[in-house]
Design a protein around this motif. Structure first.
Motif, PDB file in Angstrom:
ATOM      1  N   ARG A  42       0.840  -1.195   0.000  1.00  0.00           N
ATOM      2  CA  ARG A  42       0.000   0.000   0.000  1.00  0.00           C
ATOM      3  C   ARG A  42       0.877   1.247   0.000  1.00  0.00           C
ATOM      4  N   VAL A  43       0.252   2.378  -0.349  1.00  0.00           N
ATOM      5  CA  VAL A  43       0.983   3.644  -0.436  1.00  0.00           C
ATOM      6  C   VAL A  43       1.740   3.936   0.860  1.00  0.00           C
ATOM      7  N   ALA A  44       1.063   3.747   2.010  1.00  0.00           N
ATOM      8  CA  ALA A  44       1.712   4.055   3.294  1.00  0.00           C
ATOM      9  C   ALA A  44       2.993   3.235   3.472  1.00  0.00           C
ATOM     10  N   ASP A  45       2.936   1.958   3.059  1.00  0.00           N
ATOM     11  CA  ASP A  45       4.109   1.097   3.232  1.00  0.00           C
ATOM     12  C   ASP A  45       5.176   1.376   2.174  1.00  0.00           C
ATOM     13  N   ASN A  46       4.744   1.814   0.991  1.00  0.00           N
ATOM     14  CA  ASN A  46       5.735   2.268   0.012  1.00  0.00           C
ATOM     15  C   ASN A  46       6.496   3.479   0.544  1.00  0.00           C
ATOM     16  N   ALA A  87       3.941  11.105   7.911  1.00  0.00           N
ATOM     17  CA  ALA A  87       2.578  11.640   7.805  1.00  0.00           C
ATOM     18  C   ALA A  87       2.611  13.047   7.219  1.00  0.00           C
ATOM     19  N   ALA A  88       3.616  13.835   7.625  1.00  0.00           N
ATOM     20  CA  ALA A  88       3.748  15.191   7.094  1.00  0.00           C
ATOM     21  C   ALA A  88       4.055  15.161   5.594  1.00  0.00           C
ATOM     22  N   LEU A  89       4.921  14.242   5.203  1.00  0.00           N
ATOM     23  CA  LEU A  89       5.241  14.105   3.781  1.00  0.00           C
ATOM     24  C   LEU A  89       3.999  13.730   2.975  1.00  0.00           C
ATOM     25  N   ALA A  90       3.257  12.749   3.482  1.00  0.00           N
ATOM     26  CA  ALA A  90       2.047  12.308   2.783  1.00  0.00           C
ATOM     27  C   ALA A  90       1.058  13.463   2.667  1.00  0.00           C
ATOM     28  N   ARG A 143       8.744   8.601  -0.498  1.00  0.00           N
ATOM     29  CA  ARG A 143       9.528   7.432  -0.062  1.00  0.00           C
ATOM     30  C   ARG A 143      11.013   7.783   0.009  1.00  0.00           C
ATOM     31  N   THR A 144      11.485   8.528  -0.989  1.00  0.00           N
ATOM     32  CA  THR A 144      12.895   8.903  -1.008  1.00  0.00           C
ATOM     33  C   THR A 144      13.238   9.849   0.133  1.00  0.00           C
ATOM     34  N   LEU A 145      12.313  10.773   0.453  1.00  0.00           N
ATOM     35  CA  LEU A 145      12.608  11.777   1.480  1.00  0.00           C
ATOM     36  C   LEU A 145      12.369  11.257   2.901  1.00  0.00           C
ATOM     37  N   ALA A 146      11.641  10.151   3.041  1.00  0.00           N
ATOM     38  CA  ALA A 146      11.257   9.665   4.376  1.00  0.00           C
ATOM     39  C   ALA A 146      12.453   9.408   5.297  1.00  0.00           C
ATOM     40  N   ARG A 161       1.711  16.780   2.790  1.00  0.00           N
ATOM     41  CA  ARG A 161       2.223  17.806   1.867  1.00  0.00           C
ATOM     42  C   ARG A 161       2.118  17.360   0.416  1.00  0.00           C
ATOM     43  N   MET A 162       2.280  16.054   0.193  1.00  0.00           N
ATOM     44  CA  MET A 162       2.191  15.527  -1.171  1.00  0.00           C
ATOM     45  C   MET A 162       0.743  15.253  -1.590  1.00  0.00           C
ATOM     46  N   GLY A 163      -0.210  15.566  -0.698  1.00  0.00           N
ATOM     47  CA  GLY A 163      -1.615  15.370  -1.039  1.00  0.00           C
ATOM     48  C   GLY A 163      -1.993  13.906  -1.154  1.00  0.00           C
ATOM     49  N   LEU A 164      -1.380  13.075  -0.338  1.00  0.00           N
ATOM     50  CA  LEU A 164      -1.575  11.627  -0.453  1.00  0.00           C
ATOM     51  C   LEU A 164      -2.329  11.028   0.730  1.00  0.00           C
ATOM     52  N   THR A 165      -2.800  11.876   1.632  1.00  0.00           N
ATOM     53  CA  THR A 165      -3.417  11.354   2.855  1.00  0.00           C
ATOM     54  C   THR A 165      -4.581  10.417   2.546  1.00  0.00           C
ATOM     55  N   GLU A 166      -5.360  10.746   1.521  1.00  0.00           N
ATOM     56  CA  GLU A 166      -6.514   9.909   1.151  1.00  0.00           C
ATOM     57  C   GLU A 166      -6.098   8.635   0.425  1.00  0.00           C
ATOM     58  N   GLN A 167      -4.849   8.587   0.004  1.00  0.00           N
ATOM     59  CA  GLN A 167      -4.412   7.461  -0.842  1.00  0.00           C
ATOM     60  C   GLN A 167      -3.616   6.423  -0.062  1.00  0.00           C
ATOM     61  N   LEU A 168      -3.403   6.653   1.233  1.00  0.00           N
ATOM     62  CA  LEU A 168      -2.448   5.825   1.983  1.00  0.00           C
ATOM     63  C   LEU A 168      -2.804   4.340   1.996  1.00  0.00           C
ATOM     64  N   GLY A 169      -4.107   4.020   1.923  1.00  0.00           N
ATOM     65  CA  GLY A 169      -4.527   2.623   1.972  1.00  0.00           C
ATOM     66  C   GLY A 169      -4.614   1.961   0.605  1.00  0.00           C
ATOM     67  N   LYS A 170      -4.334   2.734  -0.455  1.00  0.00           N
ATOM     68  CA  LYS A 170      -4.465   2.193  -1.812  1.00  0.00           C
ATOM     69  C   LYS A 170      -3.165   1.553  -2.285  1.00  0.00           C
TER      70      LYS A 170
END
Ligand SMILES: Nc1ncnc2c1ncn2[C@@H]1O[C@H](COP(=O)(O)OP(=O)(O)O)[C@@H](O)[C@H]1O
Ligand SMILES: [Mg+2]
Length: 219
Positions: free
Chosen positions: A100-104, A121-124, A152-155, A126-135
């Motif tokens: 899933r996106v969160a694990d990626n 969580a802040a990266l997600a 993923r690279t910046l994490a 800022r990248m507008g990915l909060t709704e996509q984390l489970g996809k």
């Protein structure tokens, strides 16, 4: 100096098939600097990026990252470099389809052993990915996938971020907003950024520009 590459050479193949791709390339990059690397297709930009990222080794020359020579590292040392010090954003995203996106997003940081849930969580966010984390990656648009790849690279908070034509697969507007975000985030972490790009607009947004031609790097 964060990155100091001196007189780097790299050839592929042998005999008639031998190609001397890099013939004494020099690159330096300081913390907090952003650098665009341009050059014609096949000029060796990706090759140079791979050498700096420890994904391959130079034939001769020196690549110092934070004073340590890439070429002197063993496989374990290079793996450690890739996990924690240097982060690479690939043109083809290279997301892991089964995660899933969160694990990626967490993947590199987990490998590096420095996962920071609040920063991820802040990266997600800022990248507008909060709704996509489970996809899963295949459920995302190209622009969303690229934002996952950047997060993923910046994490793991790499000191040196390398990006190989990171917006080459995106339309111009999406590319611009993704790059603006990436530049903001890189500058917040104080990392150095080396970006390979065909886009004059993107290159002009960097603090320095270098051009790769005939196996060497020129201003
Ligand atoms: N692993 C490899 N094996 C053989 N040839 C390679 C390899 N990687 C790159 N090359 C060759 O090196 C040259 C430079 O490639 P590359 O670094 O990908 O250029 P660029 O990213 O500037 O388009 C090309 O001629 C390419 O075919
Ligand atoms: Mg390339």
């Amino acid at each position: 100096m964060l990155l100091q590459a001196t007189n780097v050479t790299k050839s592929f193949g042998s005999g008639d098939a031998r190609v001397d791709v890099l013939r004494g390339a020099d690159v330096t990059l300081d913390r907090g600097e952003t650098l665009a690397l341009t050059g014609e297709s096949g000029s060796g930009k990706s090759t140079l990026l791979h050498l700096v990222g420890g994904l391959d080794t130079p034939d001769t020359g020196e690549i110092l990252i934070n004073g340590t020579d890439n070429g002197q590292l063993d496989d374990a040392g290079r793996a450690a470099l890739r996990r924690g010090v240097v982060g690479v954003v690939f043109q083809q995203f290279n997301l892991i389809p089964s995660l899933r996106v969160a694990d990626n997003i967490a993947f590199q940081a987990r490998l590096a052993g420095n996962e920071d849930a609040a920063w991820q969580a802040a990266l997600a966010n800022r990248m507008g990915l909060t709704e996509q984390l489970g996809k899963y990656p295949e459920q995302l648009s190209g622009g969303q996938q690229q934002r996952v790849a950047i997060a993923r690279t910046l994490a793991p908070r790499p000191k040196l971020v390398l990006a190989d034509e990171p917006t080459g697969n995106l339309d111009e507007d999406t590319a611009q907003s993704v790059m603006d975000l990436m530049l903001d985030l890189v500058s917040e972490t104080g990392a150095g950024l080396l970006i390979v790009t065909h886009s004059a607009r993107l290159a002009s947004a960097m603090s320095r520009r270098l051009h790769l031609t005939a196996g060497r790097v020129a201003e």
